[in-house]
Enzyme design. Structure first.
Site, PDB file in Angstrom:
ATOM      1  N   ILE A  62       2.568  40.965  63.556  1.00 20.71           N
ATOM      2  CA  ILE A  62       1.856  42.099  62.984  1.00 20.71           C
ATOM      3  C   ILE A  62       1.443  41.724  61.572  1.00 20.71           C
ATOM      4  CG2 ILE A  62       2.027  44.513  62.270  1.00 20.71           C
ATOM      5  CD1 ILE A  62       4.065  44.950  64.482  1.00 20.71           C
ATOM      6  N   CYS A  63       0.158  41.820  61.295  1.00 16.45           N
ATOM      7  CA  CYS A  63      -0.388  41.539  59.969  1.00 16.45           C
ATOM      8  C   CYS A  63      -0.056  40.091  59.571  1.00 16.45           C
ATOM      9  CB  CYS A  63       0.141  42.561  58.974  1.00 16.45           C
ATOM     10  SG  CYS A  63      -0.733  42.611  57.398  1.00 16.45           S
ATOM     11  N   THR A  64       0.489  39.865  58.367  1.00 17.44           N
ATOM     12  CA  THR A  64       0.730  38.507  57.886  1.00 17.44           C
ATOM     13  C   THR A  64       1.976  37.873  58.494  1.00 17.44           C
ATOM     14  OG1 THR A  64       1.850  39.440  55.948  1.00 17.44           O
ATOM     15  CG2 THR A  64      -0.478  38.837  55.706  1.00 17.44           C
ATOM     16  N   GLY A  65       2.598  38.540  59.458  1.00 11.56           N
ATOM     17  CA  GLY A  65       3.615  37.871  60.253  1.00 11.56           C
ATOM     18  C   GLY A  65       3.045  36.663  60.968  1.00 11.56           C
ATOM     19  N   ALA A 111      -4.091  42.332  63.196  1.00 14.80           N
ATOM     20  CA  ALA A 111      -4.424  42.551  61.792  1.00 14.80           C
ATOM     21  C   ALA A 111      -3.396  43.522  61.198  1.00 14.80           C
ATOM     22  CB  ALA A 111      -5.844  43.088  61.677  1.00 14.80           C
TER      23      ALA A 111
END
Length: 361
Positions: free
Chosen positions: A147-150, A200
């Site tokens: 999730i996201c910058t993971g 994103a």
């Protein structure tokens, strides 16, 4: 634009869709993190700097997925870290995590939410020794989700090499420079590449988790989750993650009435001119306004709505493929087969066989 395939089913469709049993854990990983062997096991990996909102998404979405017949929970979710204990968040409170990497070793799905303290993962594209040990514990074949910058952690672990992926749009350029071997799509909400899925930021994480529930359990369960959590039931991954005008200027007309009108007539041929006339706009103005508000063309949006209707009909009715095709606006079974193959990676018959309860059809 990312194509979102539907991999071979992981969950049993009868009597209520349920995740496939996990492969037997290795002897050293048999400490029993998960208590319900009949459920799909999800481990959410938290590291220092984790964002609480993103951390809570998997539990909220997967935890709301229950069987249509018996109301039994379909997923079991645990939170883990490199080792049990206190994990600092990016907020003014820490969390206490009960499990370490043994949870990763026993999970069917691993979810990696965003963190604001990625350290050398962000600056150099490499995992620290504790993170490397954690990712090495994940069994081959385990589904991994970011999730996201993971996504930085997945890329640094080599899980995205040569594969399509996305991340938050503000980090996409940096991400691509740091990991040139990854095929980054900076515009989409999420990318489903089978056993590795990336999203994103923030709301796109909700979209991706709902997509996974839909992929695992079918439309009815996913729609039930969306109602419970009061979020939109479905946004295709290829939709733009950043729409320059997310809310129309109150001085300007919207395309909302045209969309509502079209949804009631998906079985009929619909043209751009008809849609534009519903809003008293020229085709050119309507086309521009529609893309600004929805993030995609009107034609593509119509196709997505028809695919969605076809999925619901295949799951919930005994109509033939040709009848479903006509009701969903594809005209012929051949046309619908082509669209479902491109969008879902399966034929209508295979989709129905996966998600319909036994005894129907």
């Amino acid at each position: 634009m990312a194509v979102l395939p539907l991999p071979p089913p992981q969950l049993s469709p009868s009597p209520a869709p349920a995740p496939a049993p996990a492969p037997e854990a290795a002897p050293e990983a048999s400490a029993g993190v998960f208590r319900h062997p009949e459920r799909h096991h999800v481990a959410v990996f938290a590291m220092d700097g984790v964002i609480p909102f993103e951390l809570g998404i998997p539990l909220r979405i997967f935890g709301a997925a229950v069987g249509a017949e018996d109301g039994a929970h379909l997923y079991e979710i645990v939170t883990c870290s490199v080792e049990p204990g206190m994990v600092q968040t990016d907020a003014d409170f820490p969390i206490v995590v009960q499990y370490g990497v043994e949870a990763l070793a026993q999970a069917d799905t691993v979810v990696v939410p965003a963190s604001h303290e990625l350290g050398p993962v962000y600056s150099e594209g490499v995992l620290t020794a504790p993170l490397a040990k954690a990712f090495a514990a994940i069994r081959p074949g385990t589904r991994v989700v970011s999730i996201c910058t993971g996504s930085y952690l997945l890329a640094a672990a080599g899980l995205l090499d040569g594969r399509p992926a996305t991340t938050h749009w503000t980090s996409a350029d940096h991400f691509q420079r740091l990991f040139p071997q990854v095929r980054v799509d900076p515009d989409v909400l999420y990318v489903d590449d089978g056993d590795v899925l990336t999203s994103a930021g923030v709301a796109a994480g909700i979209d991706l988790c709902l997509h996974i529930v839909r992929r695992d359990c079918g439309t009815a369960v996913a729609n039930s989750v969306s109602r419970r959590t009061v979020v939109p039931p479905h946004r295709e991954g290829g939709q733009a993650q950043y729409i320059h005008r997310p809310l129309p200027d109150p001085q300007l007309a919207s395309t909302e009435r045209a969309r509502a009108w079209a949804l009631d007539r998906l079985d009929q041929p619909l043209t751009l001119r008809q849609l534009a006339e519903r809003e008293s706009m020229s085709v050119r103005t309507f086309t521009r306004r529609f893309r600004e508000e929805v993030g995609m063309s009107a034609g593509r949006w119509l196709t997505q709505q028809r695919v969605e209707l076809a999925r619901q009909l295949l799951e919930s009715t005994d109509l033939s493929v040709d009848q479903v095709a006509r009701k969903a606006g594809f005209g012929t079974g051949a046309s619908m087969r082509q669209h479902l193959q491109v969008t879902l990676g399966v034929s209508p018959t295979a989709y129905r066989r996966t998600f319909q309860p036994a005894g129907r059809g």
